[in-house]
Design a protein around this motif. Structure first.
Motif, PDB file in Angstrom:
ATOM      1  N   SER A  69       0.826  -1.215   0.000  1.00 50.88           N
ATOM      2  CA  SER A  69       0.000   0.000   0.000  1.00 50.88           C
ATOM      3  C   SER A  69       0.857   1.260   0.000  1.00 50.88           C
ATOM      4  N   MET A  70       2.126   1.110   0.395  1.00 53.69           N
ATOM      5  CA  MET A  70       3.027   2.267   0.464  1.00 53.69           C
ATOM      6  C   MET A  70       3.908   2.394  -0.779  1.00 53.69           C
ATOM      7  N   SER A  71       3.741   1.480  -1.744  1.00 46.56           N
ATOM      8  CA  SER A  71       4.598   1.500  -2.930  1.00 46.56           C
ATOM      9  C   SER A  71       3.796   1.122  -4.161  1.00 46.56           C
ATOM     10  N   VAL A  72       4.210   1.665  -5.306  1.00 49.63           N
ATOM     11  CA  VAL A  72       3.596   1.323  -6.588  1.00 49.63           C
ATOM     12  C   VAL A  72       4.648   0.585  -7.411  1.00 49.63           C
ATOM     13  N   PHE A  73       4.333  -0.647  -7.834  1.00 54.20           N
ATOM     14  CA  PHE A  73       5.311  -1.442  -8.575  1.00 54.20           C
ATOM     15  C   PHE A  73       5.229  -1.139 -10.070  1.00 54.20           C
ATOM     16  N   ALA A  74       5.507   0.110 -10.418  1.00 50.21           N
ATOM     17  CA  ALA A  74       5.375   0.508 -11.817  1.00 50.21           C
ATOM     18  C   ALA A  74       6.572   0.069 -12.659  1.00 50.21           C
ATOM     19  N   THR A  75       7.750   0.014 -12.031  1.00 53.66           N
ATOM     20  CA  THR A  75       8.959  -0.311 -12.792  1.00 53.66           C
ATOM     21  C   THR A  75       9.742  -1.438 -12.134  1.00 53.66           C
ATOM     22  N   ILE A  76      10.650  -1.996 -12.909  1.00 53.01           N
ATOM     23  CA  ILE A  76      11.493  -3.091 -12.433  1.00 53.01           C
ATOM     24  C   ILE A  76      12.364  -2.642 -11.266  1.00 53.01           C
ATOM     25  N   ASP A  77      12.972  -1.483 -11.406  1.00 51.38           N
ATOM     26  CA  ASP A  77      13.866  -0.998 -10.344  1.00 51.38           C
ATOM     27  C   ASP A  77      13.127  -0.732  -9.037  1.00 51.38           C
ATOM     28  N   THR A  78      11.912  -0.169  -9.110  1.00 45.05           N
ATOM     29  CA  THR A  78      11.170   0.093  -7.874  1.00 45.05           C
ATOM     30  C   THR A  78      10.820  -1.222  -7.175  1.00 45.05           C
ATOM     31  N   PHE A  79      10.498  -2.243  -7.952  1.00 43.84           N
ATOM     32  CA  PHE A  79      10.177  -3.547  -7.368  1.00 43.84           C
ATOM     33  C   PHE A  79      11.421  -4.205  -6.774  1.00 43.84           C
ATOM     34  N   LYS A  80      12.537  -4.144  -7.506  1.00 45.05           N
ATOM     35  CA  LYS A  80      13.780  -4.732  -6.999  1.00 45.05           C
ATOM     36  C   LYS A  80      14.202  -4.064  -5.681  1.00 45.05           C
ATOM     37  N   ASN A  81      14.092  -2.741  -5.614  1.00 47.63           N
ATOM     38  CA  ASN A  81      14.444  -2.022  -4.390  1.00 47.63           C
ATOM     39  C   ASN A  81      13.486  -2.373  -3.249  1.00 47.63           C
ATOM     40  N   PHE A  82      12.220  -2.547  -3.611  1.00 52.54           N
ATOM     41  CA  PHE A  82      11.194  -2.845  -2.610  1.00 52.54           C
ATOM     42  C   PHE A  82      11.435  -4.189  -1.929  1.00 52.54           C
ATOM     43  N   ILE A  83      11.845  -5.195  -2.711  1.00 53.65           N
ATOM     44  CA  ILE A  83      12.023  -6.534  -2.116  1.00 53.65           C
ATOM     45  C   ILE A  83      13.456  -6.797  -1.645  1.00 53.65           C
ATOM     46  N   SER A  84      14.339  -5.817  -1.812  1.00 53.76           N
ATOM     47  CA  SER A  84      15.754  -6.022  -1.443  1.00 53.76           C
ATOM     48  C   SER A  84      15.954  -6.465   0.007  1.00 53.76           C
ATOM     49  N   PRO A  85      15.107  -6.029   0.973  1.00 57.07           N
ATOM     50  CA  PRO A  85      15.317  -6.479   2.360  1.00 57.07           C
ATOM     51  C   PRO A  85      15.101  -7.978   2.564  1.00 57.07           C
ATOM     52  N   VAL A  86      14.378  -8.634   1.653  1.00 53.09           N
ATOM     53  CA  VAL A  86      14.097 -10.063   1.860  1.00 53.09           C
ATOM     54  C   VAL A  86      14.796 -10.964   0.847  1.00 53.09           C
ATOM     55  N   VAL A  87      15.636 -10.372  -0.010  1.00 54.35           N
ATOM     56  CA  VAL A  87      16.380 -11.182  -0.981  1.00 54.35           C
ATOM     57  C   VAL A  87      17.310 -12.138  -0.248  1.00 54.35           C
ATOM     58  N   LYS A  88      17.271 -13.408  -0.652  1.00 57.51           N
ATOM     59  CA  LYS A  88      18.038 -14.444   0.036  1.00 57.51           C
ATOM     60  C   LYS A  88      19.041 -15.069  -0.930  1.00 57.51           C
ATOM     61  N   GLY A  89      20.297 -15.217  -0.478  1.00 61.48           N
ATOM     62  CA  GLY A  89      21.315 -15.846  -1.317  1.00 61.48           C
ATOM     63  C   GLY A  89      21.802 -14.919  -2.425  1.00 61.48           C
ATOM     64  N   ASN A  90      22.175 -15.508  -3.554  1.00 59.71           N
ATOM     65  CA  ASN A  90      22.670 -14.733  -4.696  1.00 59.71           C
ATOM     66  C   ASN A  90      21.552 -13.843  -5.232  1.00 59.71           C
ATOM     67  N   PRO A  91      21.702 -12.516  -5.200  1.00 60.94           N
ATOM     68  CA  PRO A  91      20.624 -11.613  -5.621  1.00 60.94           C
ATOM     69  C   PRO A  91      20.163 -11.847  -7.064  1.00 60.94           C
ATOM     70  N   ASN A  92      21.112 -12.050  -7.984  1.00 62.01           N
ATOM     71  CA  ASN A  92      20.734 -12.248  -9.382  1.00 62.01           C
ATOM     72  C   ASN A  92      19.916 -13.526  -9.574  1.00 62.01           C
ATOM     73  N   LYS A  93      20.350 -14.595  -8.926  1.00 62.11           N
ATOM     74  CA  LYS A  93      19.620 -15.867  -9.022  1.00 62.11           C
ATOM     75  C   LYS A  93      18.236 -15.730  -8.391  1.00 62.11           C
ATOM     76  N   TYR A  94      18.190 -15.089  -7.251  1.00 61.71           N
ATOM     77  CA  TYR A  94      16.920 -14.903  -6.534  1.00 61.71           C
ATOM     78  C   TYR A  94      15.934 -14.099  -7.396  1.00 61.71           C
ATOM     79  N   LEU A  95      16.403 -12.975  -7.931  1.00 61.64           N
ATOM     80  CA  LEU A  95      15.531 -12.126  -8.755  1.00 61.64           C
ATOM     81  C   LEU A  95      15.091 -12.853 -10.029  1.00 61.64           C
TER      82      LEU A  95
END
Length: 304
Positions: A172-198
């Motif tokens: 509710s506090m974010s709009v997932f309009a772009t790839i970068d906004t989504f990647k930044n939004f989920i960065s706190p919960v990324v687990k392991g290798n970021p590229n593989k995870y994404l």
């Protein structure tokens, strides 16, 4: 293949796919995923004037690669409508069906399509731009339970529950309009290798947006109805979920798990003969020349 087609998509397992079709010069063949037209051109090269190629592709960009050839019929639709359009064009039975299920290099390399983690762009992921549902709308509307299922089943994301909860709690506090906004939004919960995870997360969203597994199942179920006797189906998959569906259907002729009964013999006959007990995979040479071929598996079935 000219430079433009080469850039669009390098045809994986090209020689193996064409050999698997057992092409008859006057036959009728279907390329379910026309893309850059590499496999299609290979088929056309082996057809005479009586031969025909029916090419499906739901991506409007693929039409740019169509050859000027009166033997080609192009159908700008998802291959799940295979039988419907074959009947419409008066080809109820065909001699071979080919499907290369990989996302094309062109789709990955066009930032505005939203398929790749390498570029910023709209969080879209639609192969058919006529569809309303995008990756952004899935993230904005799906329930936590639905997101867990999408990420765990389609992407095998290790912390799917944590990711889903993070999205639904904070979206509710974010709009997932772009790839970068989504990647930044989920960065706190990324687990392991970021590229593989994404990559896993993006694969899951892409499969959901395009209903890729549903469409594949629908197409496979139509094969016994559209293939002539001794007609071949050649399917190239790129991840285990797809390969499992193809393997199961070619082996059983159904997706249902058959239970063996000690006192009953099953009378159901699989109309398809599974030619590839083990999948055909790229050669060392192809792997060196095209890194995107590394997960490809090719399976072949023949109509009895």
């Amino acid at each position: 293949m000219n430079k433009e087609e080469q850039h669009y998509h390098v045809s994986v397992l090209y020689k193996e796919a064409l050999e698997g079709l057992h092409i008859k010069p006057d036959g009728i063949y279907v390329d379910c995923t026309f893309g850059g037209g590499g496999h299609s051109r290979g088929i056309l090269a082996q057809l005479n004037k009586k031969g025909r190629l029916i090419a499906f592709d739901q991506d409007a960009d693929a039409q740019r690669n169509l050859p000027e050839d009166e033997r080609v019929i192009f159908i700008p639709q998802n291959f799940k409508y295979l039988q419907k359009f074959l009947r419409l064009y008066k080809f109820p039975k065909v001699d071979g069906v080919l499907a290369d299920l990989g996302v094309s290099s062109h789709q990955f390399d066009e930032a505005e399509r939203g398929f790749s983690i390498r570029f910023d762009g709209p969080l879209d992921m639609r192969m058919d731009k006529r569809l309303e549902r995008t990756a952004a709308s899935v993230l904005a509307s799906a329930s936590e339970k639905e997101l867990v299922e999408i990420f765990s089943h389609y992407g095998e994301v290790s912390n799917a529950k944590t990711l889903a909860k993070h999205i639904t709690t904070n979206r509710s506090m974010s709009v997932f309009a772009t790839i970068d906004t989504f990647k930044n939004f989920i960065s706190p919960v990324v687990k392991g290798n970021p590229n593989k995870y994404l990559a896993q997360v993006f694969q899951a969203l892409r499969i959901e947006v395009n209903d890729e597994l549903g469409a594949l199942k629908e197409m496979l179920e139509q094969l016994p109805e559209v293939l002539n006797e001794a007609g071949r189906a050649v399917i190239i998959t790129f991840h285990s979920l797809e390969d499992r569906l193809v393997k199961t259907f070619f082996k059983q002729g159904t997706f249902e798990i058959e239970q063996e009964h000690p006192f009953l013999n099953s009378t159901r006959q699989n109309p398809l003969f599974n030619i590839t007990k083990k999948p055909i995979v790229p050669s060392e040479k192809e792997l060196k020349e095209n890194k995107r071929s590394r997960s490809a598996k090719l399976r072949i079935a023949e109509m009895r």
